[in-house]
Design an enzyme around this catalytic site. Structure first.
Site, PDB file in Angstrom:
ATOM      1  N   GLU A  47       0.858  -1.186   0.000  1.00 32.73           N
ATOM      2  CA  GLU A  47       0.000   0.000   0.000  1.00 32.73           C
ATOM      3  C   GLU A  47       0.896   1.238   0.000  1.00 32.73           C
ATOM      4  O   GLU A  47       1.995   1.212   0.588  1.00 32.73           O
ATOM      5  CB  GLU A  47      -0.862  -0.018   1.269  1.00 32.73           C
ATOM      6  CG  GLU A  47      -1.617   1.248   1.592  1.00 32.73           C
ATOM      7  CD  GLU A  47      -2.188   1.244   3.021  1.00 32.73           C
ATOM      8  OE1 GLU A  47      -1.564   0.644   3.926  1.00 32.73           O
ATOM      9  OE2 GLU A  47      -3.264   1.832   3.201  1.00 32.73           O
ATOM     10  N   ASN A 110      -6.966   6.290  -1.521  1.00 25.89           N
ATOM     11  CA  ASN A 110      -5.877   5.364  -1.229  1.00 25.89           C
ATOM     12  C   ASN A 110      -6.100   4.207  -2.209  1.00 25.89           C
ATOM     13  O   ASN A 110      -7.014   3.401  -2.009  1.00 25.89           O
ATOM     14  CB  ASN A 110      -5.960   4.893   0.226  1.00 25.89           C
ATOM     15  CG  ASN A 110      -4.770   4.038   0.619  1.00 25.89           C
ATOM     16  OD1 ASN A 110      -4.046   3.546  -0.249  1.00 25.89           O
ATOM     17  ND2 ASN A 110      -4.564   3.867   1.918  1.00 25.89           N
ATOM     18  N   LYS A 127      -9.490   2.125  -1.923  1.00 27.13           N
ATOM     19  CA  LYS A 127      -9.682   1.527  -0.597  1.00 27.13           C
ATOM     20  C   LYS A 127     -11.052   1.871   0.013  1.00 27.13           C
ATOM     21  O   LYS A 127     -11.430   3.047   0.115  1.00 27.13           O
ATOM     22  CB  LYS A 127      -8.557   1.996   0.346  1.00 27.13           C
ATOM     23  CG  LYS A 127      -8.539   1.339   1.715  1.00 27.13           C
ATOM     24  CD  LYS A 127      -7.295   1.793   2.456  1.00 27.13           C
ATOM     25  CE  LYS A 127      -7.156   1.131   3.834  1.00 27.13           C
ATOM     26  NZ  LYS A 127      -5.905   1.587   4.514  1.00 27.13           N
ATOM     27  N   GLU A 146      -6.160   8.589   7.796  1.00 24.98           N
ATOM     28  CA  GLU A 146      -6.689   8.167   6.499  1.00 24.98           C
ATOM     29  C   GLU A 146      -8.086   8.726   6.278  1.00 24.98           C
ATOM     30  O   GLU A 146      -8.432   9.055   5.147  1.00 24.98           O
ATOM     31  CB  GLU A 146      -6.701   6.639   6.380  1.00 24.98           C
ATOM     32  CG  GLU A 146      -5.307   6.042   6.269  1.00 24.98           C
ATOM     33  CD  GLU A 146      -5.342   4.612   5.805  1.00 24.98           C
ATOM     34  OE1 GLU A 146      -4.844   3.746   6.542  1.00 24.98           O
ATOM     35  OE2 GLU A 146      -5.872   4.339   4.711  1.00 24.98           O
ATOM     36  N   CYS A 171      -4.819  -2.974   2.827  1.00 26.90           N
ATOM     37  CA  CYS A 171      -4.562  -2.875   4.250  1.00 26.90           C
ATOM     38  C   CYS A 171      -5.745  -3.192   5.164  1.00 26.90           C
ATOM     39  O   CYS A 171      -6.091  -4.345   5.335  1.00 26.90           O
ATOM     40  CB  CYS A 171      -3.964  -1.517   4.567  1.00 26.90           C
ATOM     41  SG  CYS A 171      -2.973  -1.619   6.060  1.00 26.90           S
ATOM     42  N   ASN A 196       0.316  -1.170   5.231  1.00 27.22           N
ATOM     43  CA  ASN A 196       1.236  -0.446   6.120  1.00 27.22           C
ATOM     44  C   ASN A 196       0.615  -0.568   7.500  1.00 27.22           C
ATOM     45  O   ASN A 196      -0.384   0.115   7.776  1.00 27.22           O
ATOM     46  CB  ASN A 196       1.300   1.045   5.769  1.00 27.22           C
ATOM     47  CG  ASN A 196       2.099   1.371   4.513  1.00 27.22           C
ATOM     48  OD1 ASN A 196       3.008   2.185   4.554  1.00 27.22           O
ATOM     49  ND2 ASN A 196       1.756   0.797   3.387  1.00 27.22           N
TER      50      ASN A 196
HETATM   51  N1  ING Z   1      -3.250   0.278   8.620  1.00 29.60           N
HETATM   52  C1  ING Z   1      -3.682  -0.514   9.707  1.00 29.60           C
HETATM   53  C2  ING Z   1      -4.305  -1.841   9.314  1.00 29.60           C
HETATM   54  O1  ING Z   1      -5.511  -2.043   9.245  1.00 29.60           O
HETATM   55  C3  ING Z   1      -4.807  -0.634  11.872  1.00 29.60           C
HETATM   56  C4  ING Z   1      -4.562   0.238  10.663  1.00 29.60           C
HETATM   57  C5  ING Z   1      -3.726  -1.136  12.624  1.00 29.60           C
HETATM   58  C6  ING Z   1      -6.094  -0.975  12.212  1.00 29.60           C
HETATM   59  C7  ING Z   1      -3.982  -1.956  13.739  1.00 29.60           C
HETATM   60  C8  ING Z   1      -6.360  -1.791  13.330  1.00 29.60           C
HETATM   61  C9  ING Z   1      -5.286  -2.295  14.074  1.00 29.60           C
HETATM   62  O2  ING Z   1      -3.489  -2.753   9.153  1.00 29.60           O
HETATM   63  C10 ING Z   1      -3.883   0.658   7.468  1.00 29.60           C
HETATM   64  N2  ING Z   1      -3.164   1.441   6.631  1.00 29.60           N
HETATM   65  O3  ING Z   1      -5.025   0.351   7.207  1.00 29.60           O
END
Ligand code: ING
Length: 310
Positions: A47, A110, A127, A146, A171, A196
């Site tokens: 991503e 995104n 996304k 985001e 993601c 990411n």
């Molecule tokens: N990053 C993370 C993901 O879903 C996140 C955001 C991290 C959500 C940890 C919940 C827990 O992997 C992106 N860019 O969506």
């Protein structure tokens, strides 16, 4: 005759904020060259693979935000990626920040594209599940804006490519079972996902130790429950002070991880993916036509809507 696709999960280590598009693209080109030398047909990048993960910062100057976006794809700097893909006869999935002007209105997504072995764009995805928040939240060790910087995409699509039916997600999409099912109901046999993912999740630090477990859990479940290959590719490592998970991998329709990266830098994980392995799951355990009960689900979701008021 097996429908083999030789796939490379092309993990990237950190991209510094100061790194130019040219410097980043040189890293992507190195991946393409190495994957081609290993007889790959398709390379999957992360991503937002052209820049650092900028939603970690609260930026008030729109011009500063827009510097992270691509107005054209291919554009002057990314064109070399497409030309190299055509020369090497290798396709790719690329995640990037898309600035699109539609009917005179600027939209920011995104996004990801799927490019064929002829170097031409087959499809684009925007996304759907945007995590994080839209306003500055100084209590967080880092932001996850985001919802501020992007609009949500309208749908999940699939495309006939690489001898099968290919879907794309990005993601956070991978955490939602609907993502895989909506594409599997369209026949997806291969689902490509760049991510990411910070190790630390400010709203729920108690989950941090499970970040890699959750990463693989959701993609392995998505693969098995939909009889599809899943490729998940990280931007990994300590990027601008934020530690991100690696764990890039290629997952078979059985749910088994068949190839995985073991570092948090630029690394390829490669597998020969036989799309016909999907059949044994799609025709038996997950034969949607024979075993799913969409009418019942509709009733349940309507009833749930009444109960939880969504
Ligand atoms: N990053 C993370 C993901 O879903 C996140 C955001 C991290 C959500 C940890 C919940 C827990 O992997 C992106 N860019 O969506």
């Amino acid at each position: 005759m097996p429908r083999l696709v030789h796939i490379a999960a092309a993990q990237l280590g950190p991209i510094a904020r100061s790194e130019t598009r040219r410097e980043v693209i040189a890293r992507l080109l190195a991946h393409l060259e190495q994957a081609a030398a290993m007889d790959c047909h398709l390379v999957v990048f992360p991503e937002l693979a052209l820049t650092t993960f900028f939603p970690r910062w609260y930026l008030e100057d729109q011009a500063e935000v827009d510097a992270f976006f691509e107005r054209e794809m291919p554009g002057p700097e990314t064109r070399l990626l497409f030309e190299t893909a055509e020369r090497l006869k290798i396709g790719f999935y690329l995640g990037y920040a898309e600035l699109a002007i539609e009917s005179g209105v600027i939209h920011r997504y995104n996004s990801s594209i799927l490019v064929g072995r002829d170097g031409r764009i087959i499809g684009k995805y925007r996304k759907v599940h945007l995590p994080g928040h839209s306003e500055h939240e100084p209590w967080r060790a880092f932001q996850h804006l985001e919802k501020r910087y992007f609009e949500a995409g309208p749908e999940f699509g699939v495309w006939r490519a690489f001898g099968g039916i290919v879907g794309m997600a990005i993601c956070n999409d991978r955490r939602w079972p609907e993502t895989y099912r909506v594409m599997a109901l369209q026949g997806a046999e291969l689902i490509l996902i760049g991510y990411n993912t910070p190790v630390h999740n400010p709203p729920a630090p108690e989950h941090d130790d499970l970040s890699m477990f959750h990463n693989h859990l959701v993609m392995q479940a998505g693969a098995y429950q939909n009889g599809s290959w899943v490729v998940g590719v990280a931007k990994a490592g300590g990027e601008e002070g934020c530690e991100m998970i690696g764990g890039s991998c290629i997952i078979a329709p059985s749910g088994e991880i068949v190839a995985a990266c073991s570092t948090k830098g630029d690394e390829l994980a490669i597998a020969q993916c036989d799309l016909d392995l999907c059949i044994s799951y799609k025709n038996t355990t997950f034969n949607f036509a024979r075993h799913r009960q969409p009418h019942t689900y509709r009733l349940i979701t309507e009833r749930a809507g009444v109960v939880i008021g969504v």
